[in-house]
Motif scaffolding. Sequence first.
Motif, mmCIF file in Angstrom:
data_model
loop_
_atom_site.group_PDB
_atom_site.id
_atom_site.type_symbol
_atom_site.label_atom_id
_atom_site.label_comp_id
_atom_site.label_asym_id
_atom_site.label_seq_id
_atom_site.Cartn_x
_atom_site.Cartn_y
_atom_site.Cartn_z
ATOM 1 N N LYS A 1 40.240 20.012 3.838
ATOM 2 C CA LYS A 1 41.242 18.944 3.949
ATOM 3 C C LYS A 1 42.013 19.038 5.256
ATOM 4 N N ASN B 1 34.317 13.350 8.407
ATOM 5 C CA ASN B 1 34.824 13.539 7.046
ATOM 6 C C ASN B 1 33.709 13.600 6.016
ATOM 7 N N LYS C 1 32.263 17.086 6.660
ATOM 8 C CA LYS C 1 33.332 18.097 6.697
ATOM 9 C C LYS C 1 33.133 19.024 7.897
ATOM 10 N N SER D 1 41.807 10.777 6.427
ATOM 11 C CA SER D 1 40.686 11.043 5.521
ATOM 12 C C SER D 1 39.959 9.770 5.099
ATOM 13 N N ASP E 1 35.214 7.529 8.006
ATOM 14 C CA ASP E 1 33.985 8.321 7.902
ATOM 15 C C ASP E 1 33.956 9.385 8.994
ATOM 16 N N ARG E 2 34.257 8.957 10.207
ATOM 17 C CA ARG E 2 34.372 9.851 11.367
ATOM 18 C C ARG E 2 35.517 9.350 12.227
#
Length: 398
Positions: free
Chosen positions: A48, A169, A172, A293, A296-297
């Motif tokens: 996170k 995201n 990760k 968050s 997507d990127r």
Amino acid sequence: MNTFIKNTRVIILLLVLLGVITCIYIIIKKQENKIISPEVILEYDIKKNIIIPVIIKNKEYRFLVDTGASVNIINEKNAADISTSLSFSDLHSSYQNFFSNIKSTTGIIEKDKYNFLKPHPFFIGTQEIRDEDVWLSMDLSLFSQAMGVDIDGIIGIETFRKFSWQIDNVKKRLTVTKDAPSTRNYQTCDGYRDMLNSMPTIWFKYNNIDNIAFMIDTGADEGSISNDLIHYLKNKSHLQPVNGQARMNASGVTSDYSSFILRGLIYNGMPVDEIKVDESKNQEYTMGMSFLSRFDRYAFIPSRMMFCYDASSIQQKYIPPVRNLSIRYIDKHIELFYNTDVNLIDTGLNNGDVILNVNGQKYAPEQIDDLRKVLADTPKGSLEMTIQRGTQKLAMQI
């Protein structure tokens, strides 16, 4: 005959030259269209929060990347091993002016909460940084408690500006590059504002008002809004009060603040829909990791002051939690703590109860955010917990 041979040779020579020129032109066009890969200095898996390895004096530490911090901060328990202290009088007058009144979203940080350090050369990935003026040392234990890992330091905005930061995201994955990535790698790029001792600032639209500035704080989960906006929207449908949990940051632990669901924001033509924000004691507007968050990127490219991203939508609805239980990481385990009587009512739980497992699953400290979600969202009557209370091991159903 000689004239014919000469003309033939000239034609052949011209054809050869034309072929060479054509090849050169094709090569040049290919180079123009080629996306040059920037130099990668660090690739790292993240959860996170953006927590990265930092090397100082050949030892690895874990640092939180926090654009809300003006300079790098060292956990006070490591300060003596890493650097030497500086007095306030040793600082340049510009730093003296700034550090005479350090603020967080919950208020002013008291002067006895921090000390000044002389920076030491350090590495992020393969890149050494050795050109900074001042660091701080502070007690960062509350950051560790909130994030489930021991936080040894904070990378502030001064270091953040030296590199480009790309976050995927979906995978990760964090990629830090020395050079700016090509904007052609992303669906959309937007400019942001930057200035000394400040966070990157992007603009939102609200109702018919354009260019409402929000600062990006990568060290915070939630965003914040000013009291002025809260009072303006208090009786409107675009602001809904919600129950919050204890907030932990550099200024301490506090429950003396309000949380809200803010509706109606639009970023770069994309509706945000609903997002949770906290009350700011400093009249600031910020967005935290809960906003980032949704992409997507995304990438921050400080050399161009650009925020680039991929996202089909950033629209989300707020789902109220079933219960508000605050937990922390301490002494290598996760325990309930900082809860008010209201949060604990009808649960049978106490602050200080160590969580052994939930719904039959054990959670490691670094999974603290996953555990928070389970505690918040499991339906009533379906939350099964095993806790340690003193010498007793108790099974609870909530």
